[in-house]
Enzyme design. Structure first.
Site, PDB file in Angstrom:
ATOM      1  N   GLY A  12       1.104  -1.174  -0.062  1.00  0.00           N
ATOM      2  CA  GLY A  12      -0.243   0.518  -0.008  1.00  0.00           C
ATOM      3  C   GLY A  12       0.482   1.410   0.243  1.00  0.00           C
ATOM      4  N   ASP A  61      -2.522  -7.043  -5.394  1.00  0.00           N
ATOM      5  CA  ASP A  61      -3.554  -7.797  -3.819  1.00  0.00           C
ATOM      6  C   ASP A  61      -3.167  -8.473  -3.165  1.00  0.00           C
ATOM      7  OD1 ASP A  61      -5.707  -7.845  -2.220  1.00  0.00           O
ATOM      8  OD2 ASP A  61      -7.357  -8.070  -4.103  1.00  0.00           O
ATOM      9  N   TYR A 157     -12.138  -3.948  11.402  1.00  0.00           N
ATOM     10  CA  TYR A 157     -10.723  -3.182  11.458  1.00  0.00           C
ATOM     11  C   TYR A 157     -10.235  -3.665  12.884  1.00  0.00           C
ATOM     12  CZ  TYR A 157      -7.564   0.331  10.865  1.00  0.00           C
ATOM     13  OH  TYR A 157      -6.929   1.244  10.811  1.00  0.00           O
TER      14      TYR A 157
HETATM   15  P1  NAP Z   1      -4.736   4.770   2.567  1.00  0.00           P
HETATM   16  O1  NAP Z   1      -4.674   6.514   1.925  1.00  0.00           O
HETATM   17  O2  NAP Z   1      -6.311   4.594   2.215  1.00  0.00           O
HETATM   18  O3  NAP Z   1      -3.697   4.177   1.205  1.00  0.00           O
HETATM   19  C1  NAP Z   1      -4.154   2.817   1.185  1.00  0.00           C
HETATM   20  C2  NAP Z   1      -3.088   1.855   0.609  1.00  0.00           C
HETATM   21  O4  NAP Z   1      -3.704   0.516   0.868  1.00  0.00           O
HETATM   22  C3  NAP Z   1      -3.397   2.337  -1.054  1.00  0.00           C
HETATM   23  O5  NAP Z   1      -2.072   2.275  -1.589  1.00  0.00           O
HETATM   24  C4  NAP Z   1      -4.463   0.894  -1.319  1.00  0.00           C
HETATM   25  O6  NAP Z   1      -3.862   0.928  -2.569  1.00  0.00           O
HETATM   26  C5  NAP Z   1      -3.327   0.323  -0.220  1.00  0.00           C
HETATM   27  N1  NAP Z   1      -4.158  -1.518  -0.719  1.00  0.00           N
HETATM   28  C6  NAP Z   1      -5.180  -1.251   0.256  1.00  0.00           C
HETATM   29  N2  NAP Z   1      -5.989  -2.964  -0.181  1.00  0.00           N
HETATM   30  C7  NAP Z   1      -4.966  -3.303  -0.460  1.00  0.00           C
HETATM   31  C8  NAP Z   1      -4.601  -4.440  -1.564  1.00  0.00           C
HETATM   32  N3  NAP Z   1      -5.412  -5.481  -0.464  1.00  0.00           N
HETATM   33  N4  NAP Z   1      -3.747  -4.939  -1.396  1.00  0.00           N
HETATM   34  C9  NAP Z   1      -2.482  -3.603  -2.072  1.00  0.00           C
HETATM   35  N5  NAP Z   1      -2.799  -2.675  -1.434  1.00  0.00           N
HETATM   36  C10 NAP Z   1      -3.806  -2.878  -1.440  1.00  0.00           C
HETATM   37  O7  NAP Z   1      -5.036   4.411   3.463  1.00  0.00           O
HETATM   38  P2  NAP Z   1      -3.612   5.140   4.568  1.00  0.00           P
HETATM   39  O8  NAP Z   1      -4.434   6.254   5.358  1.00  0.00           O
HETATM   40  O9  NAP Z   1      -1.954   5.213   4.187  1.00  0.00           O
HETATM   41  O10 NAP Z   1      -3.470   4.025   5.471  1.00  0.00           O
HETATM   42  C11 NAP Z   1      -2.333   2.772   5.195  1.00  0.00           C
HETATM   43  C12 NAP Z   1      -2.177   1.621   6.913  1.00  0.00           C
HETATM   44  O11 NAP Z   1      -3.399   3.048   8.235  1.00  0.00           O
HETATM   45  C13 NAP Z   1      -3.931   0.641   6.515  1.00  0.00           C
HETATM   46  O12 NAP Z   1      -2.948   0.008   7.561  1.00  0.00           O
HETATM   47  C14 NAP Z   1      -4.781   1.901   8.021  1.00  0.00           C
HETATM   48  O13 NAP Z   1      -5.028   0.793   8.323  1.00  0.00           O
HETATM   49  C15 NAP Z   1      -3.377   2.123   8.398  1.00  0.00           C
HETATM   50  N6  NAP Z   1      -4.334   3.689   9.685  1.00  0.00           N
HETATM   51  C16 NAP Z   1      -5.122   4.861   8.763  1.00  0.00           C
HETATM   52  C17 NAP Z   1      -5.458   5.779   9.768  1.00  0.00           C
HETATM   53  C18 NAP Z   1      -5.751   6.572   9.246  1.00  0.00           C
HETATM   54  O14 NAP Z   1      -6.283   7.217   9.259  1.00  0.00           O
HETATM   55  N7  NAP Z   1      -5.093   6.804   7.760  1.00  0.00           N
HETATM   56  C19 NAP Z   1      -5.202   5.304  11.259  1.00  0.00           C
HETATM   57  C20 NAP Z   1      -4.664   4.133  11.451  1.00  0.00           C
HETATM   58  C21 NAP Z   1      -4.669   3.663  10.723  1.00  0.00           C
HETATM   59  P3  NAP Z   1      -4.217   1.340  -3.990  1.00  0.00           P
HETATM   60  O15 NAP Z   1      -3.688   2.002  -3.767  1.00  0.00           O
HETATM   61  O16 NAP Z   1      -4.386   0.832  -5.171  1.00  0.00           O
HETATM   62  O17 NAP Z   1      -5.668   1.880  -4.066  1.00  0.00           O
END
Ligand code: NAP
Length: 252
Positions: A12, A61, A157
Site C-alpha cells: 500500500g 492484491d 478493522y
Molecule cells: P490509504 O490512503 O487509504 O491508502 C491505502 C493503500 O493501501 C493504498 O495504496 C491502496 O492501494 C493499498 N491497499 C488497500 N488494499 C490493498 C490490497 N488488498 N492489496 C494491496 N494494496 C492495498 O490508507 P492510509 O490512511 O495511508 O493507511 C495506511 C495504513 O495505516 C493502513 O493499514 C491503515 O489501517 C493504517 N491506519 C490509518 C489511519 C488513518 O487515519 N488514515 C489510522 C490508523 C491506521 P491503491 O492505491 O491501489 O488503492
C-alpha cells in the site's frame, strides 16, 4: 537514520502513510518497492517523487496469497535482497452491526481480515523465508489505535489490527534468533484518503479534539516512527507497539 544499500518493500505504498514512508526511506538512501492494489496513477506519481534510482512499483492484491508470493519473489529478483518490509496496506470499510445485512457483514469481515491481517501475515511469511537465508531483516506492521479503543462502525478493522498487534509480537519471538526484528506502529487518525471523509464531516472537529494538540497525525509523522523501528539501532525494540496518536488515547 541511514538506509544506504538497504532495500524496502512497502505494501500500500502508493498513497497516504505508505507514500510518505517510501519518500522518507528513499530520502535516506534506500531502494524502495511500493506495492499497490489498483491505483496505477498514484503508484506512478509516488515513484516519481522518490529520490535516488532503482525504485519499483508492483501491482498485487495482498488479500490473495499467490499474489503475495509473486510480489515478494519479484522484489527479491529485482533487488537481489530484501532488508525491510512495511506491512502498511489496509482497508477501513463500514459494517455497523445494527444496520448491515448478514451477507454484508460476512463480506466485510472476510475482506478486512484477508487484507489487514492474513495479507500481512502472508507477506511476513514470504519475506521471512528470504530474510532467514539472508541472515536478518526488519518488519514493521502498521496497526491502529482502533485495536485498543474499539471501532464501533468497523469492528472487523479493530479486530484485524488487534490481530496484527498479536502477530507482530509472536513473530518478534519466533524470528529474533534469525536477527529479524518486528515492530508495530499504532496511529490514531491520520490525514490520508482513508480518513478524509471523517475529518471533513461534522465529526471532524471532535476527532481533532481527541488530541490535546487539536489535530490528527500527518503521514510523515507516522513514516518517521516506521523508519525508527526499521533502523539498525532500534533492534532491541523488537515486539513493541508504538502509539502515534497525539495523546488522544493513553494506555498503560
Ligand atoms: P490509504 O490512503 O487509504 O491508502 C491505502 C493503500 O493501501 C493504498 O495504496 C491502496 O492501494 C493499498 N491497499 C488497500 N488494499 C490493498 C490490497 N488488498 N492489496 C494491496 N494494496 C492495498 O490508507 P492510509 O490512511 O495511508 O493507511 C495506511 C495504513 O495505516 C493502513 O493499514 C491503515 O489501517 C493504517 N491506519 C490509518 C489511519 C488513518 O487515519 N488514515 C489510522 C490508523 C491506521 P491503491 O492505491 O491501489 O488503492
Amino acid at each position: 537514520m541511514d538506509f544506504t544499500d538497504k532495500t524496502v518493500l512497502i505494501t500500500g505504498g502508493a498513497r497516504g502513510i505508505g507514500r510518505a514512508t517510501a519518500i522518507a526511506f528513499a530520502g535516506r538512501g534506500a531502494r524502495v518497492a511500493i506495492n499497490f492494489r489498483s491505483n496505477n496513477e498514484a503508484a506512478r506519481e509516488t515513484v516519481e517523487m522518490l529520490s535516488g534510482e532503482g525504485h519499483l512499483a508492483i501491482r498485487a492484491d495482498i488479500s490473495q496469497p499467490e499474489a503475495v508470493r509473486q510480489m515478494v519473489d519479484a522484489v527479491i529478483r529485482e533487488f537481489g535482497q530484501l532488508d525491510i518490509v512495511v506491512n502498511n496496506a489496509g482497508i477501513f470499510e463500514p459494517h455497523p452491526i445494527d444496520s448491515s445485512s448478514y451477507e454484508a457483514w460476512q463480506e466485510s469481515w472476510n475482506q478486512t481480515l484477508a487484507t489487514n491481517l492474513t495479507g500481512a501475515a502472508n507477506v511476513c511469511y514470504c519475506a521471512a523465508q528470504h530474510m532467514i537465508r539472508q541472515g536478518g531483516g526488519r518488519i514493521v506492521n502498521v496497526s491502529s489505535r482502533g485495536a485498543f479503543r474499539g471501532e464501533p462502525a468497523q469492528p472487523a478493522y479493530g479486530a484485524s489490527k488487534a490481530g496484527l498487534n498479536a502477530l507482530g509480537q509472536s513473530l518478534a519471538l519466533a524470528l529474533a534468533p534469525y536477527h529479524i526484528f518486528v515492530g508495530t506502529v499504532a496511529p490514531g487518525f491520520v490525514e490520508t484518503d482513508m480518513a478524509i471523509g471523517y475529518l471533513e464531516s461534522d465529526a471532524g472537529a471532535a476527532i481533532k479534539q481527541q488530541s490535546p494538540l487539536n489535530r490528527v497525525a500527518r503521514p510523515e509523522e507516522v513514516a518517521y516512527a516506521i523508519l525508527f523501528l526499521a533502523s539498525e539501532q532500534a533492534g532491541f525494540t523488537t515486539g513493541c507497539i508504538l502509539d502515534i496518536n497525539g495523546a488522544s488515547y493513553l494506555r498503560t
